[in-house]
Scaffold this motif. Structure first.
Motif, PDB file in Angstrom:
ATOM      1  N   ASP A  63      10.109  29.602 114.501  1.00 35.38           N
ATOM      2  CA  ASP A  63       9.263  28.495 114.956  1.00 35.38           C
ATOM      3  C   ASP A  63       8.719  28.786 116.353  1.00 35.38           C
ATOM      4  OD1 ASP A  63       8.028  25.960 114.962  1.00 35.38           O
ATOM      5  OD2 ASP A  63       9.749  25.059 115.938  1.00 35.38           O
ATOM      6  N   GLU A  64       9.584  29.265 117.237  1.00 34.54           N
ATOM      7  CA  GLU A  64       9.144  29.592 118.598  1.00 34.54           C
ATOM      8  C   GLU A  64       8.151  30.750 118.598  1.00 34.54           C
ATOM      9  OE1 GLU A  64       9.615  27.948 121.208  1.00 34.54           O
ATOM     10  OE2 GLU A  64      11.361  26.680 120.811  1.00 34.54           O
ATOM     11  N   PRO A  68       5.746  28.569 111.695  1.00 30.63           N
ATOM     12  CA  PRO A  68       6.448  27.405 111.145  1.00 30.63           C
ATOM     13  C   PRO A  68       6.689  27.474 109.644  1.00 30.63           C
ATOM     14  CG  PRO A  68       4.185  26.845 111.733  1.00 30.63           C
ATOM     15  CD  PRO A  68       4.447  28.201 112.288  1.00 30.63           C
ATOM     16  N   MET A  94      11.088  18.208 111.447  1.00 26.93           N
ATOM     17  CA  MET A  94      10.285  18.621 112.600  1.00 26.93           C
ATOM     18  C   MET A  94       9.253  19.676 112.189  1.00 26.93           C
ATOM     19  SD  MET A  94      11.610  20.644 115.983  1.00 26.93           S
ATOM     20  CE  MET A  94      11.983  22.067 114.939  1.00 26.93           C
ATOM     21  N   LEU A  95       9.681  20.614 111.342  1.00 33.01           N
ATOM     22  CA  LEU A  95       8.764  21.666 110.887  1.00 33.01           C
ATOM     23  C   LEU A  95       7.684  21.093 109.982  1.00 33.01           C
ATOM     24  CD1 LEU A  95      11.430  24.432 110.281  1.00 33.01           C
ATOM     25  CD2 LEU A  95       9.599  24.504 111.984  1.00 33.01           C
ATOM     26  N   GLN A  97       6.426  18.205 110.266  1.00 30.75           N
ATOM     27  CA  GLN A  97       5.467  17.587 111.186  1.00 30.75           C
ATOM     28  C   GLN A  97       4.532  18.636 111.768  1.00 30.75           C
ATOM     29  OE1 GLN A  97       7.275  15.224 114.240  1.00 30.75           O
ATOM     30  NE2 GLN A  97       8.192  13.776 112.815  1.00 30.75           N
ATOM     31  N   ARG A  98       5.095  19.771 112.166  1.00 32.67           N
ATOM     32  CA  ARG A  98       4.246  20.827 112.722  1.00 32.67           C
ATOM     33  C   ARG A  98       3.187  21.265 111.718  1.00 32.67           C
ATOM     34  NH1 ARG A  98       7.036  21.339 117.085  1.00 32.67           N
ATOM     35  NH2 ARG A  98       8.954  22.536 117.367  1.00 32.67           N
ATOM     36  N   LEU A  99       3.558  21.233 110.441  1.00 30.28           N
ATOM     37  CA  LEU A  99       2.641  21.646 109.375  1.00 30.28           C
ATOM     38  C   LEU A  99       1.762  20.489 108.901  1.00 30.28           C
ATOM     39  CD1 LEU A  99       5.206  23.827 107.417  1.00 30.28           C
ATOM     40  CD2 LEU A  99       3.245  24.668 108.734  1.00 30.28           C
ATOM     41  N   LYS A 100       1.919  19.309 109.557  1.00 33.85           N
ATOM     42  CA  LYS A 100       1.120  18.125 109.245  1.00 33.85           C
ATOM     43  C   LYS A 100       1.304  17.660 107.796  1.00 33.85           C
ATOM     44  CE  LYS A 100      -2.420  18.808 112.807  1.00 33.85           C
ATOM     45  NZ  LYS A 100      -1.445  19.361 113.713  1.00 33.85           N
TER      46      LYS A 100
END
Length: 245
Positions: A63-64, A68, A94-95, A97-100
């Protein structure tokens, strides 16, 4: 430092020790050495494929590193091994969310809360996922729950104040009282010794000193909203200071 040297020595004696690889990966991650952390965690799960915690470190490192999708795959490996682990499920959310993937993120947050109703991060994640889908009233309920569990989180309360502007049925009086509550929370966090330094007179006729501080006092909607207020302030009764941070 010494810890790194110890791990290097241990691996030089036996490079297939999964727990040494895992602990070293954790250290590399804490030191923001994402590539090193990924490599060590990958080796840990290669040696011990059922090592759930190593998959978590691998997911975090990926992720960093800006991957993602790959990170999601690794956290899902961990969840297969430990399906009722709230923190791992929260990481997956959380991931998402990062991927919408907002619907999936909502489902994941609810799954975490089913395991741990007091998981503040899951309430916060649920609020964001609901807001992104347009369920504003439900989003506020989740956000209120997150605030009740983390009352020291000023950023959450600030987010609540912003969100209230977009919810039907919220009137000016309710908005005012919420802002007043925010101010009281802020004041409670100020050290009493610092408060005592204010030697301003209590004379109601004195000239007030007002300060406006925000990182948004540039080309931002907040500035546009604030300008009419600044223009209407009576300069004969108050001294106005505006700071852009």
């Amino acid at each position: 430092g010494a810890a790194r040297q110890a791990y290097e020595v241990a691996l030089s004696l036996d490079c297939a020790q999964p727990y040494v690889l895992y602990n070293y990966a954790n250290l590399a991650y804490q030191l923001s050495e994402w590539t090193k952390a990924r490599q060590l965690a990958e080796e840990a799960v290669r040696v011990k494929p059922d090592f759930a915690q190593a998959y978590v470190v691998l997911s975090n490192a990926l992720d960093e590193l800006g991957a993602p999708e790959a990170a999601l795959g690794q956290i899902e490996q961990a969840i297969q091994l430990m399906p009722a682990h709230a923190s791992m499920l929260a990481n997956r959310g959380m991931l998402l969310q990062r991927l919408k993937r907002w619907e999936d993120a909502e489902d994941q947050a609810r799954a975490v809360l089913a395991l741990d109703p007091h998981h503040a991060g899951a309430h916060e994640a649920l609020s964001l996922a609901l807001m992104r889908q347009g369920f504003r009233a439900e989003s506020l309920q989740a956000l209120e729950s997150a605030i009740s569990l983390q009352p020291e989180r000023r950023d959450l309360f600030s987010r609540l104040l912003c969100a209230l502007n977009f919810v039907e049925g919220v009137g000016a009086e309710e908005l005012f009282h919420k802002h007043l509550e925010f101010g009281q929370r802020q004041e409670a966090l100020v050290e009493p010794a610092f408060r005592g330094r204010n030697s301003s007179s209590l004379d109601p006729k004195r000239k007030l000193v007002l300060g406006f501080v925000s990182s948004d006092l540039t080309l931002h909607p907040v500035t546009v909203f604030l300008l009419p207020l600044l223009q209407e302030l009576d300069r004969s009764r108050c001294l106005v200071n505006v700071y852009s941070t």
